[in-house]
Design an enzyme around this catalytic site. Structure first.
Site, PDB file in Angstrom:
ATOM      1  N   GLU A  55     -57.772  34.349 -42.333  1.00 44.64           N
ATOM      2  CA  GLU A  55     -59.187  33.857 -43.617  1.00 44.64           C
ATOM      3  C   GLU A  55     -59.702  35.100 -43.934  1.00 44.64           C
ATOM      4  O   GLU A  55     -59.519  34.841 -45.560  1.00 44.64           O
ATOM      5  CB  GLU A  55     -59.996  33.785 -42.753  1.00 44.64           C
ATOM      6  N   CYS A  90     -63.194  34.301 -36.811  1.00 41.93           N
ATOM      7  CA  CYS A  90     -63.938  34.696 -35.735  1.00 41.93           C
ATOM      8  C   CYS A  90     -65.140  35.635 -35.852  1.00 41.93           C
ATOM      9  O   CYS A  90     -65.089  35.327 -37.425  1.00 41.93           O
ATOM     10  CB  CYS A  90     -63.023  35.909 -35.563  1.00 41.93           C
TER      11      CYS A  90
HETATM   12  N1  THU Z   1     -56.869  35.019 -35.752  1.00 43.73           N
HETATM   13  C1  THU Z   1     -56.621  34.555 -37.357  1.00 43.73           C
HETATM   14  O1  THU Z   1     -56.567  35.020 -37.535  1.00 43.73           O
HETATM   15  N2  THU Z   1     -58.125  34.637 -37.471  1.00 43.73           N
HETATM   16  C2  THU Z   1     -59.475  33.975 -36.614  1.00 43.73           C
HETATM   17  O2  THU Z   1     -60.159  32.951 -36.942  1.00 43.73           O
HETATM   18  C3  THU Z   1     -58.646  34.366 -35.174  1.00 43.73           C
HETATM   19  C4  THU Z   1     -57.935  35.606 -34.582  1.00 43.73           C
HETATM   20  C5  THU Z   1     -55.585  35.883 -35.743  1.00 43.73           C
HETATM   21  C6  THU Z   1     -55.904  38.083 -35.196  1.00 43.73           C
HETATM   22  C7  THU Z   1     -55.051  37.453 -34.328  1.00 43.73           C
HETATM   23  O3  THU Z   1     -53.407  38.114 -35.186  1.00 43.73           O
HETATM   24  C8  THU Z   1     -54.248  36.769 -33.044  1.00 43.73           C
HETATM   25  O4  THU Z   1     -55.117  35.572 -34.599  1.00 43.73           O
HETATM   26  C9  THU Z   1     -54.886  36.355 -31.838  1.00 43.73           C
HETATM   27  O5  THU Z   1     -55.990  36.679 -32.197  1.00 43.73           O
END
Ligand code: THU
Length: 134
Positions: A55, A90
């Site tokens: 994101e 997240c």
């Molecule tokens: N991740 C994202 O790209 N977006 C989110 O909102 C949640 C987590 C990624 C970060 C990391 O590379 C992987 O997912 C595991 O946490």
């Protein structure tokens, strides 16, 4: 643009994910009010903390090209080749979204089979935003 179309673009963006450490690949497709779509994927790092979520990749690409107004974002993610039913953003990404978007901004989650739609205010109530500094 329809939510399903944006989900499909996020699924394509996910192909570019660089996730050798977690194996969890995420794709995002951000629709700006200009009509342009900015794609993002997660980009991990051997030192872990510099990892950038899909994101934020999409938002930073867009803002770096002069976009400040956004309509919606589709986010998909999952382990390896599997797509999760839902991959909610997240907390750090929610805060980045709060910098540029108000509560009406649309968050599209899910899969091609089941598309889910949320208002940003539903997933980040009581946000600390630029207005909070006034
Ligand atoms: N991740 C994202 O790209 N977006 C989110 O909102 C949640 C987590 C990624 C970060 C990391 O590379 C992987 O997912 C595991 O946490």
């Amino acid at each position: 643009m329809e939510n399903l179309e944006l989900i499909k673009l996020a699924i394509n963006a996910r192909e570019m994910a660089y996730a050798p450490y977690s194996g969890f690949k995420v794709g995002a497709a951000l629709l700006a009010k200009s009509g342009k779509v900015y794609l993002g994927c997660n980009i991990e790092n051997a030192s872990y903390t510099p990892t950038n979520c899909a994101e934020r990749t999409a938002f930073f690409k867009a803002v770096s090209e002069g976009e400040h107004e956004f309509e919606k974002i589709a986010i998909v993610g999952g382990m390896g080749d599997n797509l999760s039913d839902s991959c909610p953003p997240c907390g750090v990404c929610r805060q980045v979204i709060a910098e540029f978007c108000d509560g009406d901004f649309v968050i599209v989650l899910g899969t091609e089979e089941k598309v889910l739609e949320y208002k940003f205010s539903e997933i980040l109530p009581l946000a600390f935003t630029p207005k909070s500094l006034n």
